[in-house]
Design an enzyme around this catalytic site. Structure first.
Site, mmCIF file in Angstrom:
data_model
loop_
_atom_site.group_PDB
_atom_site.id
_atom_site.type_symbol
_atom_site.label_atom_id
_atom_site.label_comp_id
_atom_site.label_asym_id
_atom_site.label_seq_id
_atom_site.Cartn_x
_atom_site.Cartn_y
_atom_site.Cartn_z
ATOM 1 N N ASP A 26 -63.090 48.068 -7.483
ATOM 2 C CA ASP A 26 -62.269 47.210 -6.783
ATOM 3 C C ASP A 26 -60.928 47.191 -6.678
ATOM 4 O O ASP A 26 -60.458 47.964 -7.743
ATOM 5 C CB ASP A 26 -62.850 45.908 -7.322
ATOM 6 C CG ASP A 26 -62.236 44.481 -6.551
ATOM 7 O OD1 ASP A 26 -62.191 44.392 -5.443
ATOM 8 O OD2 ASP A 26 -61.488 43.575 -7.420
ATOM 9 N N ASP A 28 -58.087 44.640 -5.536
ATOM 10 C CA ASP A 28 -57.225 43.480 -5.909
ATOM 11 C C ASP A 28 -57.799 42.738 -7.251
ATOM 12 O O ASP A 28 -58.777 42.386 -7.055
ATOM 13 C CB ASP A 28 -56.984 42.391 -4.925
ATOM 14 C CG ASP A 28 -56.656 43.162 -3.469
ATOM 15 O OD1 ASP A 28 -55.830 43.957 -3.686
ATOM 16 O OD2 ASP A 28 -56.615 43.021 -2.547
ATOM 17 N N TYR A 37 -53.707 38.955 0.516
ATOM 18 C CA TYR A 37 -53.505 39.283 2.012
ATOM 19 C C TYR A 37 -52.146 40.042 1.922
ATOM 20 O O TYR A 37 -51.352 40.080 2.982
ATOM 21 C CB TYR A 37 -53.321 38.168 2.836
ATOM 22 C CG TYR A 37 -54.730 37.372 2.853
ATOM 23 C CD1 TYR A 37 -56.002 38.006 3.318
ATOM 24 C CD2 TYR A 37 -54.681 35.963 2.519
ATOM 25 C CE1 TYR A 37 -57.023 36.875 3.297
ATOM 26 C CE2 TYR A 37 -55.852 35.264 2.449
ATOM 27 C CZ TYR A 37 -57.171 35.837 2.935
ATOM 28 O OH TYR A 37 -58.178 34.818 2.777
ATOM 29 N N ASN A 69 -62.921 44.269 -0.307
ATOM 30 C CA ASN A 69 -62.996 43.395 0.601
ATOM 31 C C ASN A 69 -61.478 43.300 1.277
ATOM 32 O O ASN A 69 -60.626 42.725 0.226
ATOM 33 C CB ASN A 69 -63.739 42.119 0.320
ATOM 34 C CG ASN A 69 -65.141 42.239 -0.066
ATOM 35 O OD1 ASN A 69 -65.911 43.129 0.153
ATOM 36 N ND2 ASN A 69 -65.520 41.254 -0.727
ATOM 37 N N GLN A 70 -61.407 43.346 2.414
ATOM 38 C CA GLN A 70 -60.062 42.861 2.898
ATOM 39 C C GLN A 70 -60.174 42.199 4.371
ATOM 40 O O GLN A 70 -59.920 42.399 5.301
ATOM 41 C CB GLN A 70 -59.260 44.239 3.372
ATOM 42 C CG GLN A 70 -58.833 45.080 2.358
ATOM 43 C CD GLN A 70 -58.015 44.233 1.217
ATOM 44 O OE1 GLN A 70 -57.247 43.401 1.661
ATOM 45 N NE2 GLN A 70 -58.175 44.876 -0.079
ATOM 46 N N CYS A 103 -64.171 46.752 3.485
ATOM 47 C CA CYS A 103 -64.809 45.889 4.436
ATOM 48 C C CYS A 103 -63.882 45.078 5.335
ATOM 49 O O CYS A 103 -63.109 44.232 4.437
ATOM 50 C CB CYS A 103 -65.678 45.053 3.747
ATOM 51 S SG CYS A 103 -66.403 43.486 4.894
ATOM 52 N N HIS A 105 -64.303 42.583 7.237
ATOM 53 C CA HIS A 105 -64.617 41.612 7.806
ATOM 54 C C HIS A 105 -64.464 40.237 6.984
ATOM 55 O O HIS A 105 -64.140 40.230 5.944
ATOM 56 C CB HIS A 105 -66.250 41.786 7.906
ATOM 57 C CG HIS A 105 -66.809 42.763 8.618
ATOM 58 N ND1 HIS A 105 -67.478 43.952 7.937
ATOM 59 C CD2 HIS A 105 -66.447 43.161 10.086
ATOM 60 C CE1 HIS A 105 -67.530 44.808 9.017
ATOM 61 N NE2 HIS A 105 -67.225 44.264 10.019
HETATM 62 ZN ZN LIG Z 1 -68.042 43.813 6.070
#
Ligand SMILES: [Zn+2]
Length: 542
Positions: A26, A28, A37, A69-70, A103, A105
């Site tokens: 991972d 962050d 962000y 995940n972003q 990602c 989303h």
């Molecule tokens: Zn995604």
């Protein structure tokens, strides 16, 4: 002698008999400090020791990927170009990664890549030329561990001050920081490799695994490793593990005998029975014995019987001082999955899985009968509410509501259980499933499980049958024993239930807490969601 050619065909990604090909990280909070962000490369700060830890993994030949995940991309907080600049800065500080999986989303998008969905883990494994089960993911929150498990990868939680206590409780593997996680990954990888081959050839090996079906099944990989280095393997098991012993590849002969220091409801020690067992074990003519035990069992009483039987090479795990009872006294830290714990004992005794074999649970194909025709086509969900220990069973009223919710979501549900569980399976199945209670022995149950889309089950034997068939598991796991040791091994899994319930680590056979709170609070809707996470659709397909 057990050789690679005897094995069931499976997804063999690598010929090397080690646990992992790749480490997924991972971003962050795990590799770099979490700046929400962040689109600014100047704000990238690696966590302490990150560069050296990653370089250790690279030096060990492991491939590295970032899985992150972003959702800031979906929300417009930074651009793709800014993110790429941040990633370039990460590589400047931490070295090159073999793959970056992002990602973009938001939770509302319902994608299959935002962790805890397993999409990024599948994608990373694909890009690195391996399979999820040969990957270990390191992350700082429950979403990371959830994504790893849902893909059948290992997951290490490295908590930060923002990690929630329930996420820490639910994780099967927790490390204090990134360097500690890396050290343990490398230690586990090394532990299943013998440092030296056996000094003398092994003609006959006596392997021992007493206790119940699940215990015998999780020892399977280690027994295959011993079998690869011996001409003949004789397994000593208890009556409760006999049916599982019949299913294991690599076993040439089985001796069944209860061991009063292992059995949870032991009879008195009968000196005559012990003398005759010792004589019988001596007649095996073993030139090596490998005694497998759980973390709370002692190998030493049997080691004494084996010594009396004239066996002079004995290996076992023992924290207790063994004196001259053991030739190889092996030790394993708490928390290691049982199959790996046993594999590391086999390695200490000089044995490893043959090249091409994977450290996964397997069954002999010739020992599993055809699936009964009347259970319908493959693609059903198996719900197995019972357990040998009631503390690990799903409460019938919860199981009943789960069957109803699964049926409403379009799943065909088969409810399985032993002959003494018929009353429960009938009641549970009445909510919308098919009752198979008492219909099968363990081998027959293995056949039914093998054609399921998923199995919903507590911490009990059928969870390991599912793992052996590569069938995803929704694990209703009572925390009486550590999930990291007893959770379904190397198979896509979603864990449900309260991991912090007061029964945690009590090893209780019957629930010590009124109301069985660890599993009575399971929401049937969460089981439906878990199947969705595991990509099991209600239409019968997988
Ligand atoms: Zn995604």
């Amino acid at each position: 002698m057990y050789a690679a050619a005897d094995r069931a065909a499976g997804s063999v990604a690598s010929p090397r008999a080690v646990l992992y090909d790749a480490v997924l990280l991972d971003r962050d909070g795990t590799l770099i400090e979490d700046v929400p962000y962040n689109g600014d490369p100047e704000k990238v700060r690696p966590v302490p020791g990150a560069r050296a830890a990653l370089d250790r993994l690279r030096a060990a030949g492991l491939r590295l990927a970032v899985v992150t995940n972003q959702s800031g991309l979906a929300r417009g907080y930074f651009t793709g170009e800014q993110m790429r600049a941040v990633h370039a800065r990460v590589e400047e500080l931490l070295g090159r990664f073999d793959a970056w999986l992002v990602c973009p989303h938001d939770d509302a998008d319902g994608c299959d890549c935002r962790k805890p969905a397993p999409g990024l883990v599948y994608a990373a494994a694909r890009e690195l030329g391996t399979t999820p089960s040969r990957c270990v993911l390191v992350g700082d929150i429950g979403r990371d561990v959830g994504a790893a498990m849902a893909a059948g990868a290992a997951g290490v939680l490295v908590p930060t001050p923002v990690t929630r206590p329930e996420e820490v409780a639910a994780a099967g593997w927790v490390a204090t920081d990134l360097p500690a996680a890396v050290a343990e990954i490398l230690r586990r990888q090394q532990a299943v490799q013998p440092s030296t081959p056996p000094t003398e050839p092994v003609r006959t090996a006596l392997v021992v695994r007493s206790d119940s079906a699940g215990d015998v099944l999780v020892t399977g990989p280690a027994i295959r490793a011993v079998a690869a280095g011996a001409e003949r393997v004789v397994l000593l098991c208890g009556p409760r593990g006999r049916a599982a012993a019949n299913l294991l590849p690599g076993v040439d002969e089985i001796i069944e005998h209860p061991l009063p220091w292992i059995d949870p409801a032991p009879g008195p020690v009968d000196p005559e029975a012990m003398r005759s067992l010792s004589t019988r074990l001596g007649a095996v003519g073993a030139d090596q014995a490998v005694v497998f035990t759980s973390f709370h069992q002692s190998a030493l009483p049997l080691a004494l019987l084996l010594r009396m039987a004239g066996i002079n090479r004995i290996a076992a795990i023992s924290d207790d001082y063994p004196g001259s009872l053991l030739d190889i006294r092996h030790r394993v830290p708490v928390g290691v999955p049982e199959p790996e714990r046993a594999l590391s004992l086999a390695a200490a005794a000089g044995h490893r899985l043959p090249d091409g074999d994977e450290p996964v649970l397997r069954l002999r194909r010739d020992a599993v009968p055809p699936r009964p025709a009347d259970v319908g086509d493959p693609g059903y969900v198996v719900l197995h509410p019972g357990s040998a220990a009631s503390s690990r069973a799903c409460p019938p009223e919860v199981a009943t509501r789960i069957v109803g919710a699964l049926a409403d979501a379009g799943h065909r549900v088969l409810v399985t259980g032993g002959p003494d569980e018929r009353a429960v399976t009938a009641r549970v199945a009445a909510a919308g499933g098919t009752d198979l209670g008492g219909r099968t022995d363990l081998a027959g149950l293995a056949a039914i499980v093998a054609d399921a889309s998923a199995v919903v089950v507590g911490n009990t034997g059928p969870a390991h049958l599912a793992a052996a068939a590569g069938v995803p598991v929704v694990s209703l796991f009572a925390p009486t024993v550590p999930f990291g040791q007893w959770g379904p091994y190397r198979v896509p899994t979603v864990r449900l239930g309260d991991a912090a319930a007061p029964c945690r680590d009590t090893r209780a056979a019957s629930c010590p807490v009124p109301g069985h709170p660890c599993l009575s609070g399971v929401d049937p809707g969460d089981v439906v969601d878990a199947l969705r996470t595991l990509a099991v659709s209600g239409g019968g397909g997988r």
